[in-house]
Scaffold this motif. Structure first.
Motif, short mmCIF file in Angstrom:
data_model
loop_
_atom_site.label_atom_id
_atom_site.label_comp_id
_atom_site.label_asym_id
_atom_site.label_seq_id
_atom_site.Cartn_x
_atom_site.Cartn_y
_atom_site.Cartn_z
N THR A 180 0.82 -1.21 0.00
CA THR A 180 0.00 0.00 0.00
C THR A 180 0.85 1.27 0.00
O THR A 180 0.33 2.36 -0.19
CB THR A 180 -0.96 0.03 1.20
OG1 THR A 180 -0.20 -0.09 2.42
CG2 THR A 180 -1.99 -1.08 1.11
N PHE A 181 2.14 1.14 0.23
CA PHE A 181 3.06 2.26 0.11
C PHE A 181 4.44 1.71 -0.23
O PHE A 181 4.70 0.51 -0.06
CB PHE A 181 3.12 3.11 1.39
CG PHE A 181 3.82 2.43 2.53
CD1 PHE A 181 5.19 2.62 2.75
CD2 PHE A 181 3.14 1.59 3.40
CE1 PHE A 181 5.84 1.99 3.80
CE2 PHE A 181 3.78 0.95 4.45
CZ PHE A 181 5.14 1.15 4.65
N SER A 182 5.29 2.57 -0.73
CA SER A 182 6.67 2.16 -0.98
C SER A 182 7.60 3.27 -0.50
O SER A 182 7.23 4.44 -0.47
CB SER A 182 6.91 1.86 -2.46
OG SER A 182 6.77 3.04 -3.22
N TYR A 183 8.79 2.85 -0.11
CA TYR A 183 9.81 3.81 0.28
C TYR A 183 10.62 4.19 -0.94
O TYR A 183 11.02 3.33 -1.73
CB TYR A 183 10.73 3.22 1.35
CG TYR A 183 10.08 3.07 2.70
CD1 TYR A 183 9.70 4.19 3.43
CD2 TYR A 183 9.85 1.82 3.25
CE1 TYR A 183 9.10 4.07 4.67
CE2 TYR A 183 9.25 1.68 4.50
CZ TYR A 183 8.88 2.81 5.20
OH TYR A 183 8.29 2.68 6.43
N GLN A 234 12.88 9.94 -1.97
CA GLN A 234 12.21 11.16 -1.53
C GLN A 234 11.29 10.91 -0.33
O GLN A 234 10.64 11.82 0.15
CB GLN A 234 11.37 11.76 -2.67
CG GLN A 234 12.20 12.28 -3.84
CD GLN A 234 12.77 11.19 -4.72
OE1 GLN A 234 12.13 10.17 -4.95
NE2 GLN A 234 13.99 11.39 -5.19
N GLY A 235 11.21 9.68 0.14
CA GLY A 235 10.34 9.34 1.26
C GLY A 235 9.26 8.37 0.82
O GLY A 235 9.24 7.92 -0.32
N PRO A 236 8.32 8.06 1.73
CA PRO A 236 7.28 7.10 1.38
C PRO A 236 6.29 7.66 0.36
O PRO A 236 6.00 8.86 0.35
CB PRO A 236 6.58 6.82 2.71
CG PRO A 236 6.94 7.96 3.60
CD PRO A 236 8.23 8.52 3.09
N VAL A 237 5.81 6.77 -0.51
CA VAL A 237 4.82 7.13 -1.53
C VAL A 237 3.68 6.13 -1.43
O VAL A 237 3.90 4.91 -1.45
CB VAL A 237 5.45 7.09 -2.94
CG1 VAL A 237 4.39 7.32 -4.01
CG2 VAL A 237 6.56 8.10 -3.06
N GLY A 273 -3.21 9.32 3.88
CA GLY A 273 -2.25 9.94 2.98
C GLY A 273 -1.00 9.09 2.80
O GLY A 273 -0.43 9.04 1.71
N PHE A 274 -0.62 8.39 3.85
CA PHE A 274 0.56 7.52 3.79
C PHE A 274 0.40 6.42 2.74
O PHE A 274 1.36 6.03 2.09
CB PHE A 274 0.79 6.91 5.17
CG PHE A 274 2.07 6.14 5.31
CD1 PHE A 274 3.30 6.77 5.22
CD2 PHE A 274 2.03 4.77 5.55
CE1 PHE A 274 4.48 6.05 5.36
CE2 PHE A 274 3.22 4.05 5.69
CZ PHE A 274 4.44 4.68 5.60
N ILE A 275 -0.85 5.95 2.56
CA ILE A 275 -1.08 4.91 1.55
C ILE A 275 -1.58 5.50 0.23
O ILE A 275 -1.89 4.76 -0.69
CB ILE A 275 -2.03 3.81 2.07
CG1 ILE A 275 -3.43 4.34 2.35
CG2 ILE A 275 -1.44 3.11 3.28
CD1 ILE A 275 -4.47 3.27 2.61
N GLY A 276 -1.66 6.83 0.15
CA GLY A 276 -1.96 7.49 -1.12
C GLY A 276 -3.35 8.09 -1.24
O GLY A 276 -3.70 8.64 -2.27
N ILE A 277 -4.16 8.00 -0.20
CA ILE A 277 -5.53 8.51 -0.27
C ILE A 277 -5.58 9.91 0.33
O ILE A 277 -5.32 10.09 1.52
CB ILE A 277 -6.52 7.57 0.46
CG1 ILE A 277 -6.50 6.19 -0.19
CG2 ILE A 277 -7.92 8.16 0.46
CD1 ILE A 277 -7.29 5.13 0.54
#
Length: 192
Positions: free
Chosen positions: A111-114, A117-120, A155-159
């Motif tokens: 659900t996220f990647s490092y 530039q930081g987590p996306v 937001g951490f997982i993109g929402i």
């Protein structure tokens, strides 16, 4: 449109957040409903962390079951066009049951990647409506930690398309409570 409904109140049928969501979604179809209090997901501990880092083939059966559940939770998010989250305020924070759900869906590479530039976040194009209920008045005060926590996790997982519906003062007299519930229902009807 598919809607994922996450309930987290420990009060079951007496829950204000559950009642508001049920009323707003009455007659709607294509619902995926998960009651995190009635059917809790495991709390983050060493076993859960191990399971979430495994690939399934290298896990003992009890850990594989945790990974399978996490995969199911992520699949539910991916299948949904919108997500409705019940987030009642318990001691100035979301219920433990909802935190446990976030812990099981926040997975590196899933659900996220490092990145450099930081987590996306890897989940996008989801609309989220958070229904938050509370006995007192906290919306525009430093005590309103729910909004920042939920926005950070989503937001951490993109929402990032997140709207809040507040029902406050629910323990401050029936007149205030009724007015707050009516306003929340009206707002939910406009959003959903």
């Amino acid at each position: 449109m598919t809607t994922l409904v996450l309930k987290s109140s420990i009060l079951g049928e007496y829950s204000q957040s559950n009642q508001l969501i049920d009323a707003a979604l009455e007659g709607k179809t294509n619902l995926i409903e998960r009651d995190l209090a009635a059917n809790p997901v495991p709390m983050l501990d060493a076993n859960v962390a191990t399971a979430l880092r495994g690939n399934g083939d290298d896990l003992a059966p009890e850990l594989k079951a945790i990974l399978d559940l996490s995969n199911q939770l992520v699949d539910e998010i991916k299948a949904a066009d919108q997500i409705v989250i019940a987030a009642p305020m318990y001691n100035f924070m979301v219920p433990t049951q909802l935190k446990n759900w976030f812990d099981l869906i926040a997975r590196a590479g899933v659900t996220f990647s490092y990145t450099e530039q930081g987590p996306v976040g890897l989940i996008d194009n989801k609309k989220v409506i958070v229904v938050t209920t509370r006995g007192g008045l906290h919306k525009d005060s430093p005590r309103n930690s729910i909004e920042s926590y939920v926005c950070t996790m989503l937001g951490f997982i993109g929402i990032t398309d997140v709207q809040y519906v507040y029902a406050e003062a629910l323990n401050m007299g029936e007149e205030s409570a009724q007015a707050s519930r009516e306003q929340a229902l009206k707002q939910l009807a406009e959003i959903i």
